[in-house]
Design a protein around this motif. Structure first.
Motif, short mmCIF file in Angstrom:
data_model
loop_
_atom_site.label_atom_id
_atom_site.label_comp_id
_atom_site.label_asym_id
_atom_site.label_seq_id
_atom_site.Cartn_x
_atom_site.Cartn_y
_atom_site.Cartn_z
N GLU A 22 0.88 -1.39 -0.13
CA GLU A 22 -0.05 -0.05 -0.03
C GLU A 22 0.77 0.98 -0.10
N LEU A 23 2.28 1.05 0.65
CA LEU A 23 2.57 2.42 0.88
C LEU A 23 3.50 2.67 -0.38
N LEU A 24 3.59 1.97 -1.38
CA LEU A 24 4.13 2.16 -2.69
C LEU A 24 3.62 3.21 -3.48
N ARG A 25 2.15 3.47 -2.84
CA ARG A 25 1.62 4.52 -3.55
C ARG A 25 1.32 5.66 -2.51
N ASP A 26 2.18 5.88 -1.66
CA ASP A 26 1.97 7.04 -0.77
C ASP A 26 2.39 8.28 -1.27
N PRO A 27 1.73 9.37 -0.74
CA PRO A 27 2.16 10.81 -1.39
C PRO A 27 3.72 11.21 -1.19
N TRP A 28 4.27 10.80 0.03
CA TRP A 28 5.65 11.12 0.23
C TRP A 28 6.54 10.06 -0.39
N PHE A 29 7.61 10.73 -1.37
CA PHE A 29 8.58 9.74 -2.12
C PHE A 29 9.30 8.91 -0.96
N ARG A 30 9.61 9.44 -0.09
CA ARG A 30 10.68 8.76 0.92
C ARG A 30 9.93 7.50 1.52
N VAL A 31 8.66 7.46 1.80
CA VAL A 31 7.96 6.53 2.20
C VAL A 31 7.68 5.35 1.21
N ARG A 32 7.62 5.62 -0.06
CA ARG A 32 7.47 5.00 -1.38
C ARG A 32 8.73 4.30 -1.45
N ASN A 33 9.96 5.04 -1.54
CA ASN A 33 11.31 4.28 -1.39
C ASN A 33 11.38 3.46 -0.40
N ALA A 52 7.03 -3.70 -9.58
CA ALA A 52 7.07 -3.30 -10.89
C ALA A 52 5.87 -2.41 -11.29
N ALA A 53 4.68 -2.87 -10.76
CA ALA A 53 3.49 -1.94 -11.05
C ALA A 53 3.73 -0.73 -10.41
N ALA A 54 4.09 -0.38 -9.25
CA ALA A 54 4.38 0.98 -8.87
C ALA A 54 5.41 1.61 -9.60
N LEU A 55 6.25 1.04 -10.07
CA LEU A 55 7.44 1.69 -10.98
C LEU A 55 6.81 2.25 -12.10
N GLN A 56 6.01 1.49 -12.89
CA GLN A 56 5.12 1.93 -14.04
C GLN A 56 4.47 3.49 -13.68
N GLN A 57 3.96 3.56 -12.48
CA GLN A 57 3.06 4.54 -12.12
C GLN A 57 3.90 5.88 -11.50
N GLU A 58 5.08 5.50 -11.26
CA GLU A 58 6.00 6.53 -10.47
C GLU A 58 6.39 7.66 -11.44
N SER A 63 12.37 8.26 -7.10
CA SER A 63 11.80 7.21 -6.75
C SER A 63 11.55 6.10 -7.68
N ARG A 64 11.92 6.43 -8.98
CA ARG A 64 11.74 5.39 -9.79
C ARG A 64 13.26 4.53 -9.92
N VAL A 65 14.28 5.62 -9.60
CA VAL A 65 15.61 4.82 -9.47
C VAL A 65 15.65 3.97 -8.07
N ALA A 66 15.00 4.22 -7.20
CA ALA A 66 14.97 3.42 -6.09
C ALA A 66 14.01 2.37 -6.09
N MET A 67 12.99 2.37 -6.89
CA MET A 67 12.18 1.15 -7.28
C MET A 67 12.89 0.24 -8.33
N ARG A 68 13.67 0.73 -9.13
CA ARG A 68 14.44 -0.01 -10.14
C ARG A 68 15.35 -0.97 -9.42
N GLU A 69 16.38 -0.31 -8.22
CA GLU A 69 17.16 -1.00 -7.62
C GLU A 69 16.75 -1.91 -6.82
N ALA A 70 15.52 -1.47 -6.03
CA ALA A 70 14.67 -2.68 -5.27
C ALA A 70 14.15 -3.81 -6.42
#
Length: 78
Positions: A22-33, A52-58, A63-70
Motif C-alpha cells: 500500500e505504501l508504494l503509492r504513498d504521497p511522500w517519496f521517501r515512504v515509497r522508496n 514493478a506495478a508501482a514503478l510504472q506509475q511513478e 523514486s523510479r531509481v529506488a524502485m528499479r534498484e529494489a
C-alpha cells in the motif's frame, strides 16, 4: 524511518507485506522508496509484481531509481 525499519528487522508477515505494498503509492517519496527497499529486504513473494506495478506509475525520477534498484535486488534474490 518506520518503513525502512520493517526491512532492517526482517519483519515478514502478511500484514507487513500488505502495508508495504500500500505504501508504494504513498504521497511522500521517501515512504515509497522505503517501502520498495523493505519489500526487497524481507524477500516478499509479492514484491516483484507490486514494485514493478508501482514503478510504472511513478513520476518522480528519484523514486523510479529506488524502485528499479529494489526490483533488481528482488530478481537477483530469487
Amino acid at each position: 524511518g518506520a518503513t525502512k525499519a520493517i526491512g532492517k528487522l526482517g519483519i515478514r508477515t502478511e500484514a507487513a507485506e500488505a502495508r508495504l505494498i500500500e505504501l508504494l503509492r504513498d504521497p511522500w517519496f521517501r515512504v515509497r522508496n522505503g517501502a520498495a527497499w523493505s519489500l526487497w529486504k524481507i524477500k516478499s513473494p509479492k514484491a516483484e509484481a507490486a514494485v514493478a506495478a508501482a514503478l510504472q506509475q511513478e513520476a518522480l525520477d528519484m523514486s523510479r531509481v529506488a524502485m528499479r534498484e529494489a526490483l533488481e535486488g528482488i530478481r537477483k534474490g530469487r
